[in-house]
Design an enzyme around this catalytic site. Structure first.
Site, PDB file in Angstrom:
ATOM      1  N   GLU A  60      84.846 -32.266  84.637  1.00 19.14           N
ATOM      2  CA  GLU A  60      84.590 -31.232  85.639  1.00 19.14           C
ATOM      3  C   GLU A  60      83.826 -31.733  86.857  1.00 19.14           C
ATOM      4  OE1 GLU A  60      84.323 -30.585  82.348  1.00 19.14           O
ATOM      5  OE2 GLU A  60      85.712 -28.932  81.989  1.00 19.14           O
ATOM      6  N   PHE A  83      86.975 -22.404  82.528  1.00 14.79           N
ATOM      7  CA  PHE A  83      86.103 -21.271  82.204  1.00 14.79           C
ATOM      8  C   PHE A  83      84.792 -21.466  82.966  1.00 14.79           C
ATOM      9  CE2 PHE A  83      88.951 -21.687  78.615  1.00 14.79           C
ATOM     10  CZ  PHE A  83      89.333 -20.383  78.350  1.00 14.79           C
ATOM     11  N   PHE A  86      81.934 -23.655  81.839  1.00 18.73           N
ATOM     12  CA  PHE A  86      81.950 -25.115  81.957  1.00 18.73           C
ATOM     13  C   PHE A  86      81.240 -25.598  83.219  1.00 18.73           C
ATOM     14  CE2 PHE A  86      86.388 -25.240  79.690  1.00 18.73           C
ATOM     15  CZ  PHE A  86      85.827 -24.639  78.582  1.00 18.73           C
ATOM     16  N   HIS A 129      82.854 -19.405  76.291  1.00 18.44           N
ATOM     17  CA  HIS A 129      84.078 -19.205  77.064  1.00 18.44           C
ATOM     18  C   HIS A 129      84.188 -17.777  77.595  1.00 18.44           C
ATOM     19  CE1 HIS A 129      85.114 -22.796  74.738  1.00 18.44           C
ATOM     20  NE2 HIS A 129      86.144 -23.001  75.521  1.00 18.44           N
TER      21      HIS A 129
END
Lengths: 330, 327
Positions: A60, A83, A86, A129
């Protein structure tokens, strides 16, 4: 007019803007061959190819850094963090790089980039999540924060986001993707940031709600209408910029405010909205401001607990009754 | 030497190194005199690295820099007046006084900013390289970082993405042996950061970071490879910072003997010897260059001293492209 699901409205916004502007590209985890974990980027890989629809490693920080660097180099990246939860592993690239670069550099950087991500409970995805984190992004100068609730708004706001010229955090409530369908024009259109939408006109109480909660508020308003209570539902649509005026005007008319978010109340977007109204429209209020939010817990897994976690129509109705007090029409 | 370097370029490299040294030395004095606010991290001793790498870069090429960034900016062509004024916090500075030492940038020159976050640069460098590749250019990005940054996840994410997509980046590790106060032996279980290239199947080389010609040669190979579409490389330059991590750092974590030994490896006199042997410059020429650069640095100080502070209402400017937003 034809109708689209929330997910397909987003897909159309991406597709049309990519056809129009070759500088726009997409990158993220499983956005290419797979078409996005919720199908938002479905078919784009086939149409635009792997040079413009990039499947990235599960990485990420690299994804957001890629957006920062490539936008500085003249592109318009639309990157996806699968999501919002994250964001914890890559927040530096957003907080310290993307958001601050323009200001730190004395205005000389231009970073047109969109960070799309999903948030929200309702799918049994549990604590890592499912969270709503819009207030995190609201707290950072340099970011714009978009929170659409309908397919029409989703398409228009995403189109605006890709043309805005700033880092835009575009939050999509995952519950809306397939469940909410609505009329969407076939052509491209923009919805300006910082302009709230009155989703239902009313005169007795103002309910400000965001994302999934707009639909809960509308359902509650429908039920209350049968009892003769007229609820006005205001959807801010973007949290940065924030359309204070529309909300203040509504409260001046109704004299009562309920704020509904799926975020927790503590230091959340609902707190900011309540503070604005307390500051600017205190003399117009006939009752204390009420907030309906998730409890101050991580999102629980068990379906019964998750449903308890998500603000319900019943809780919204209860809050509306509270602010109406004895003024509830018979 | 695999290719002959023109005298003009050698002289430009020498001037770059001397400019960095004299600028940084003056900044140290100004900081000690209380003229400069905030944190200052000086590049003295590491001049050969930025110079050897940036000597290859053209206008359309990018760099990402670090908290110890003055040297990179000077080597990439940064304006001394605007740099110094930024350190003062004056409105004539590169960032109108809003960035300071750790955020000096000149996007038009391809300088994507110094960076206050250790390891902040590699993902951005990969992104800029993607931007170049996407648009079909033959530009390249030089990403500077230190030994300590090579422990950050962002370093690994940047190298992984750049290697799997064959992006035109060269990752330049300035191994100055310390992450703030913690020596390399205490912060990582390897002695050569270049070994980490193996994990990404990209070239990884170690060079003497105090030998500008060695840096130039290694960077040249890596940049040629990057421009040819063959992907990134990792170059580790072994060097040393003469000053503390920041100005005012008493450096209790390293022995004076170590500092003295490294100061004997000063990259500038070393390059002077080579240049004189090659007949590129004479002692008189060296003296003239130092005098000229010293005057430029003094002019930058004067420019900064005489510059205005930012107007208070400017605090609200430049948060967003397109003007401020209603919140």
């Amino acid at each position: 007019m034809r109708t689209l699901t929330f997910a397909n409205a987003l897909n159309e916004a991406l597709r049309q803007e990519m056809r129009r502007n070759p500088k726009v590209y997409i990158a993220g985890e499983d956005v290419g061959l797979y078409g996005g974990i919720y199908g938002v980027t479905a078919g784009l890989f086939a149409e635009f190819g792997e040079d413009r629809v990039k499947d990235t490693p599960i990485s990420e920080s690299a994804i957001i850094g890629m957006a920062v660097g490539s936008s500085a180099a003249g592109l318009i990246p639309v990157v996806e963090i699968m999501f919002v939860d994250f964001i914890g592993v890559c927040m530096d690239q957003l907080l310290n790089q993307a958001a601050k670069m323009k200001y730190m550099f004395g205005g000389k950087a231009k970073l047109p980039m969109v960070l799309r991500t999903t948030q929200g409970a309702g799918h049994g995805a549990a604590a890592q999540h499912s969270q709503c984190l819009e207030s995190w992004f609201m707290h950072v100068p340099g970011l714009k924060v978009v929170v659409p609730s309908t397919p029409y708004d989703a398409k228009g706001l995403l189109t605006t986001a890709m043309r805005d010229g700033n880092p835009v955090v575009f939050l999509e409530h995952k519950y809306l993707y397939g469940t909410i369908e609505g009329e969407v024009p076939e052509e491209q259109y923009e919805i300006p940031f910082g302009k709230a939408d009155i989703k239902r006109q009313g005169k007795d109480v103002t309910v400000v709600a965001t994302m999934h909660m707009v639909h809960k508020a509308l359902a509650a308003a429908e039920l209350l209408a049968k009892d003769g209570v007229s609820v006005e539902v205001v959807d801010p649509r973007t949290l940065t910029p924030f359309d204070e005026d529309t909300i203040i005007e509504s409260v001046k008319k109704t004299h009562r405010l309920v704020v509904v978010t799926e975020e927790v109340a503590h230091a959340g977007s609902s707190a900011e909205i309540a503070a604005r109204v307390a500051d600017k429209a205190f003399d117009y209020l006939d009752a204390g401001i009420k907030r309906v939010t998730a409890p101050f817990t991580p999102v629980p897994f068990s379906p019964v607990l998750e449903q308890e976690f998500i603000p319900s129509e019943a809780k919204i109705i209860e809050a509306i009754h509270e602010v109406l007090g004895k003024a509830v029409p018979a | 030497m695999t290719e002959k370097i023109e005298n003009e370029k050698l002289l430009a490299m020498y001037k770059s190194m001397v400019t960095i040294r004299l600028f940084e030395t003056r900044v140290s004095e100004l900081f000690a005199a209380g003229k400069l606010p905030g944190f200052i991290h000086l590049y003295i001793g590491e001049e050969a690295v930025a110079t050897g790498v940036c000597a290859h870069l053209k206008g359309q090429d990018y760099i990402t820099s670090t908290h110890r960034g003055h040297g990179h900016l000077i080597a990439k062509g940064g304006d001394l007046n605007m740099m110094m004024a930024e350190l003062y916090g004056k409105r004539t500075g590169y960032c109108k006084g809003k960035g300071g030492s750790m955020h000096i940038a000149d996007v038009d020159l391809g300088i994507l900013g110094a960076n206050g976050i250790v390891g902040g640069g590699p993902p951005i460098a990969a992104g800029a390289a993607f931007g170049i590749k996407y648009q079909g250019g033959d530009g390249v990005v030089a990403c500077f970082f230190g030994d300590a940054a090579s422990n950050q996840g962002t370093f690994h994410e940047g190298l992984n993405l750049a290697s799997v997509w064959k992006l035109p980046v060269i990752f330049v590790c300035e191994n100055n042996l310390y992450g703030i106060s913690v020596s390399q032996a205490r912060h990582q279980n390897i002695s050569d950061v270049a070994d980490r290239a193996n994990a990404y199947d990209i070239p990884g080389v170690v060079v003497d970071g105090n030998d500008v010609m060695a840096v130039y040669e290694a960077a040249g190979e890596a940049i040629k490879r990057a421009r040819a579409g063959k992907g990134p490389s990792l170059i580790e330059c072994k060097t040393y910072r003469w000053r503390g991590h920041f100005e005012g750092d008493p450096t209790p974590y390293r022995p004076k003997s170590e500092v003295d030994a490294w100061m004997k490896k000063d990259p500038i006199p070393r390059f002077e010897v080579a240049l004189k042997e090659m007949g590129v410059v004479t002692d008189e020429g060296i003296a003239a260059i130092k005098k000229e650069i010293s005057e430029k640095v003094e002019a930058a100080v004067k420019f900064s001293e005489e510059s205005a502070w930012p107007a208070l209402q400017e605090i609200l400017d430049d948060v967003y492209t397109g003007g401020s937003v209603a919140v």
